[in-house]
Design a protein around this motif. Structure first.
Motif, mmCIF file in Angstrom:
data_model
loop_
_atom_site.group_PDB
_atom_site.id
_atom_site.type_symbol
_atom_site.label_atom_id
_atom_site.label_comp_id
_atom_site.label_asym_id
_atom_site.label_seq_id
_atom_site.Cartn_x
_atom_site.Cartn_y
_atom_site.Cartn_z
ATOM 1 N N HIS A 132 0.719 -1.113 0.100
ATOM 2 C CA HIS A 132 0.018 -0.002 0.023
ATOM 3 C C HIS A 132 0.921 1.252 0.250
ATOM 4 O O HIS A 132 0.416 2.428 0.307
ATOM 5 N N ILE A 133 2.099 1.171 -0.364
ATOM 6 C CA ILE A 133 3.001 2.342 -0.232
ATOM 7 C C ILE A 133 2.437 3.299 -1.298
ATOM 8 O O ILE A 133 2.562 4.595 -0.938
ATOM 9 N N PHE A 134 2.143 2.958 -2.446
ATOM 10 C CA PHE A 134 1.835 3.774 -3.448
ATOM 11 C C PHE A 134 0.182 3.728 -3.793
ATOM 12 O O PHE A 134 -0.152 3.965 -4.755
ATOM 13 N N SER A 135 -0.617 3.404 -2.858
ATOM 14 C CA SER A 135 -1.922 2.988 -3.160
ATOM 15 C C SER A 135 -2.867 4.317 -3.448
ATOM 16 O O SER A 135 -3.492 4.297 -4.215
ATOM 17 N N LYS A 136 -2.237 5.551 -2.832
ATOM 18 C CA LYS A 136 -3.032 6.688 -3.241
ATOM 19 C C LYS A 136 -2.716 7.115 -4.749
ATOM 20 O O LYS A 136 -3.602 7.533 -5.495
ATOM 21 N N ALA A 137 -1.391 7.103 -5.191
ATOM 22 C CA ALA A 137 -0.891 7.407 -6.302
ATOM 23 C C ALA A 137 -1.018 6.586 -7.552
ATOM 24 O O ALA A 137 -1.146 6.866 -8.672
ATOM 25 N N GLY A 138 -1.038 5.344 -7.122
ATOM 26 C CA GLY A 138 -1.017 4.380 -8.170
ATOM 27 C C GLY A 138 0.513 3.907 -8.396
ATOM 28 O O GLY A 138 1.164 4.759 -8.415
ATOM 29 N N TYR A 139 0.688 2.816 -8.750
ATOM 30 C CA TYR A 139 2.075 2.506 -9.081
ATOM 31 C C TYR A 139 2.447 2.970 -10.527
ATOM 32 O O TYR A 139 3.401 3.314 -10.628
ATOM 33 N N MET A 140 1.697 2.848 -11.298
ATOM 34 C CA MET A 140 1.664 2.905 -12.895
ATOM 35 C C MET A 140 0.572 3.513 -13.676
ATOM 36 O O MET A 140 -0.584 3.100 -13.322
ATOM 37 N N THR A 141 0.669 4.529 -14.486
ATOM 38 C CA THR A 141 -0.454 5.001 -14.949
ATOM 39 C C THR A 141 -0.115 5.047 -16.597
ATOM 40 O O THR A 141 0.987 4.621 -16.800
ATOM 41 N N GLY A 142 -1.075 5.365 -17.370
ATOM 42 C CA GLY A 142 -0.861 5.471 -18.740
ATOM 43 C C GLY A 142 -1.760 4.385 -19.258
ATOM 44 O O GLY A 142 -2.784 3.971 -18.725
ATOM 45 N N SER A 143 -1.599 3.778 -20.688
ATOM 46 C CA SER A 143 -2.443 2.724 -21.242
ATOM 47 C C SER A 143 -1.261 1.662 -21.916
ATOM 48 O O SER A 143 -0.088 1.873 -22.028
ATOM 49 N N ILE A 144 -2.098 0.762 -22.560
ATOM 50 C CA ILE A 144 -1.395 -0.411 -23.233
ATOM 51 C C ILE A 144 -1.271 -0.145 -24.646
ATOM 52 O O ILE A 144 -2.368 -0.070 -25.358
ATOM 53 N N ALA A 145 -0.031 0.217 -25.185
ATOM 54 C CA ALA A 145 0.355 0.680 -26.452
ATOM 55 C C ALA A 145 -0.106 -0.480 -27.561
ATOM 56 O O ALA A 145 0.070 -1.813 -27.156
ATOM 57 N N SER A 146 -0.764 -0.207 -28.404
ATOM 58 C CA SER A 146 -0.736 -1.386 -29.632
ATOM 59 C C SER A 146 0.476 -1.827 -30.189
ATOM 60 O O SER A 146 0.346 -2.653 -31.075
ATOM 61 N N SER A 147 1.388 -1.156 -29.876
ATOM 62 C CA SER A 147 2.834 -1.558 -30.510
ATOM 63 C C SER A 147 3.046 -2.901 -30.055
ATOM 64 O O SER A 147 3.891 -3.492 -30.775
ATOM 65 N N LEU A 148 2.404 -3.412 -28.886
ATOM 66 C CA LEU A 148 2.758 -4.645 -28.492
ATOM 67 C C LEU A 148 2.473 -6.004 -29.611
ATOM 68 O O LEU A 148 3.122 -6.897 -29.519
ATOM 69 N N CYS A 149 1.645 -5.267 -30.445
ATOM 70 C CA CYS A 149 0.729 -6.358 -31.327
ATOM 71 C C CYS A 149 2.074 -6.784 -32.341
ATOM 72 O O CYS A 149 1.817 -7.567 -33.324
ATOM 73 N N GLN A 150 2.966 -5.977 -32.636
ATOM 74 C CA GLN A 150 4.187 -6.372 -33.335
ATOM 75 C C GLN A 150 4.988 -7.458 -32.926
ATOM 76 O O GLN A 150 5.922 -7.858 -33.635
ATOM 77 N N LEU A 151 4.911 -7.650 -31.525
ATOM 78 C CA LEU A 151 5.698 -8.659 -30.969
ATOM 79 C C LEU A 151 5.018 -10.129 -31.460
ATOM 80 O O LEU A 151 4.402 -10.887 -30.373
ATOM 81 N N ASP A 152 5.229 -10.598 -32.655
ATOM 82 C CA ASP A 152 4.133 -11.791 -33.105
ATOM 83 C C ASP A 152 4.796 -13.015 -32.474
ATOM 84 O O ASP A 152 4.153 -14.075 -32.843
ATOM 85 N N ARG A 153 5.873 -13.206 -31.726
ATOM 86 C CA ARG A 153 6.377 -14.314 -31.096
ATOM 87 C C ARG A 153 6.078 -14.344 -29.560
ATOM 88 O O ARG A 153 6.581 -15.282 -28.677
ATOM 89 N N LEU A 154 5.208 -13.516 -29.053
ATOM 90 C CA LEU A 154 5.019 -13.363 -27.464
ATOM 91 C C LEU A 154 4.050 -14.310 -27.069
ATOM 92 O O LEU A 154 3.033 -14.445 -27.816
ATOM 93 N N THR A 155 4.546 -15.265 -26.146
ATOM 94 C CA THR A 155 3.623 -16.029 -25.530
ATOM 95 C C THR A 155 3.066 -15.791 -23.994
ATOM 96 O O THR A 155 2.154 -16.299 -23.690
ATOM 97 N N THR A 156 3.759 -14.763 -23.448
ATOM 98 C CA THR A 156 3.255 -14.424 -22.015
ATOM 99 C C THR A 156 3.042 -12.752 -22.157
ATOM 100 O O THR A 156 4.047 -12.231 -22.271
ATOM 101 N N LEU A 157 1.882 -12.229 -21.823
ATOM 102 C CA LEU A 157 1.812 -10.916 -21.403
ATOM 103 C C LEU A 157 1.003 -10.601 -20.190
ATOM 104 O O LEU A 157 -0.062 -10.841 -20.088
ATOM 105 N N ILE A 158 2.026 -10.265 -19.129
ATOM 106 C CA ILE A 158 1.500 -10.052 -17.783
ATOM 107 C C ILE A 158 1.547 -8.567 -17.398
ATOM 108 O O ILE A 158 2.936 -8.186 -17.281
ATOM 109 N N ILE A 159 0.581 -7.643 -17.374
ATOM 110 C CA ILE A 159 0.756 -6.337 -16.876
ATOM 111 C C ILE A 159 -0.345 -6.101 -15.708
ATOM 112 O O ILE A 159 -1.366 -5.616 -16.082
ATOM 113 N N ALA A 160 0.088 -6.720 -14.782
ATOM 114 C CA ALA A 160 -0.940 -6.914 -13.688
ATOM 115 C C ALA A 160 -0.629 -6.101 -12.195
ATOM 116 O O ALA A 160 0.452 -5.829 -11.720
ATOM 117 N N ASP A 161 -1.628 -5.664 -11.582
ATOM 118 C CA ASP A 161 -1.937 -5.015 -10.366
ATOM 119 C C ASP A 161 -0.887 -3.776 -10.344
ATOM 120 O O ASP A 161 -0.246 -3.412 -9.107
#
Length: 366
Positions: A84-113
């Motif tokens: 809960h250290i950063f519970s007020k501010a949030g750990y990370m802001t922004g959005s998930i960019a579609s550039s990830l779709c260029q990684l066509d060998r990707l098997t695991t995508l975890i952007i969690a919590d």
């Protein structure tokens, strides 16, 4: 001799060129990752400070590559849901960019919590045909689940829980033939579950609770042989409970509480043949008598039927069960004497509160 020397130089150059292509990640994938990073802001931990070297396969936090092809295979960026250290501010802001779709060998995508990542799920993620794990739990992601999610035929884990995702459950989801874990709980999903969801034949966990889902509960869920944990609680489901749920061989947890279900409790859920050990049917509109079908093989760590319209006597066969831990019969219309013996001898008054005319221990004498 000179020709032979030229051939040697050409051969060596080709070998060096081939070698250089597998000693680091492709520039296009590095660029895709940097575009992904540019859409996010993580000011507290500095995890993206490592994303600087020319080779994104080496020492880039959360990124790993196939050791042979040097193509990006895994992105694992997980915050700490219990810190809960950063519970007020949030750990990370922004959005998930579609550039990830260029990684066509990707098997695991975890952007969690990370608690504060917003925006939608890029629809093009459905084009990553090698993807096996998609885990975006614990953010503020909105929009809908990609309509073509069913194209991810190798996907084994889909976890979108604890976000702000709306819209319906895509019909194509039934095409995820390898899916074992489905968690889309605590969102704003609405509409009906696809009636043929039973096609997900290897699924062991299906958590769809805390949404706004409507319609009847698909009986095809009972066709999923390996399903052990089914949670449809806190939705707006109507109709009756499928009788077939009590015949599922490995179903151990069934949570249907907080819906608008009606009709009678199927006897199959309670009898000797049921594998269910956690059963929560509370806060519905179930009616009629509670089936008197318990037996020596009945084993419940929790059995909750509170806040319904059940009536009649409390089943005496409850005293023959192998084990009942938590039992809640409150806020119904039960009447008559509470049976004597286990499990009733260790229950408090709250387990029987607000019924019509119950009597006996732990309530007043009959």
């Amino acid at each position: 001799m000179r020709l032979t020397g030229n051939l040697f130089v050409i051969t060596l150059s080709l070998l060096l060129a081939v070698t250089s292509t597998v000693t680091g990640c492709p520039p296009s994938e590095r660029a895709a990752l940097l575009a992904f990073r540019a859409a996010l802001n993580e000011p507290h931990l500095g995890i993206f400070n490592t994303w600087a070297d020319a080779d994104c396969c080496t020492n880039w936090y959360g990124v790993s590559c196939n050791p042979e092809t040097k193509r990006v295979a895994d992105i694992i960026l997980r915050g700490d849901p219990d810190d809960h250290i950063f519970s007020k501010a949030g750990y990370m802001t922004g959005s998930i960019a579609s550039s990830l779709c260029q990684l066509d060998r990707l098997t695991t995508l975890i952007i969690a919590d990370w608690k504060a990542i917003s925006g939608g799920i890029p629809p093009c993620l459905a084009s990553l045909r090698r993807l096996r794990v998609l885990d975006l739990v614990g953010n503020k992601i909105s929009g809908s689940i990609p309509v073509d999610i069913g194209k991810l035929r190798r996907l084994t884990v889909l976890n979108l829980a604890d976000n702000e995702i709306s819209g319906s459950v895509p019909a194509s989801i039934v095409n995820l033939k390898s899916l074992m874990h489905l968690d889309i709980s605590n969102n704003k999903l609405c509409g009906e579950i696809p009636s043929d969801i039973g096609k997900l034949s290897v699924m062991s966990r299906a958590l769809l609770n805390r949404n706004r889902l409507t319609g009847s509960i698909p009986s095809s869920l009972a066709n999923i042989y390996r399903l052990a944990d089914l949670d449809l609680s806190t939705n707006r489901f109507t109709g009756s409970i499928p009788v077939q749920f009590g015949l599922m061989p490995v179903l151990s947890t069934l949570n249907l509480d907080g819906n608008r279900l009606s009709g009678r409790i199927p006897s199959t859920l309670l009898g000797n043949t049921s594998s269910i050990s956690i059963l929560n049917l509370s806060r519905n509109s179930l009616q009629g008598n509670m089936p008197d079908v318990f037996g020596p093989k009945s084993y419940f760590t929790m059995l909750d039927v509170s806040y319904n319209n059940l009536s009649g006597l409390i089943p005496k066969s409850l005293t023959t069960t192998k084990y009942i831990g938590h039992l809640d019969l409150s806020d119904n219309h039960f009447c008559g004497a509470i049976p004597k013996g286990s499990p009733f001898d260790h229950l408090s008054e709250s387990s029987f509160a607000n019924n019509d005319c119950l009597c006996g221990t732990p309530l007043q004498a009959c």
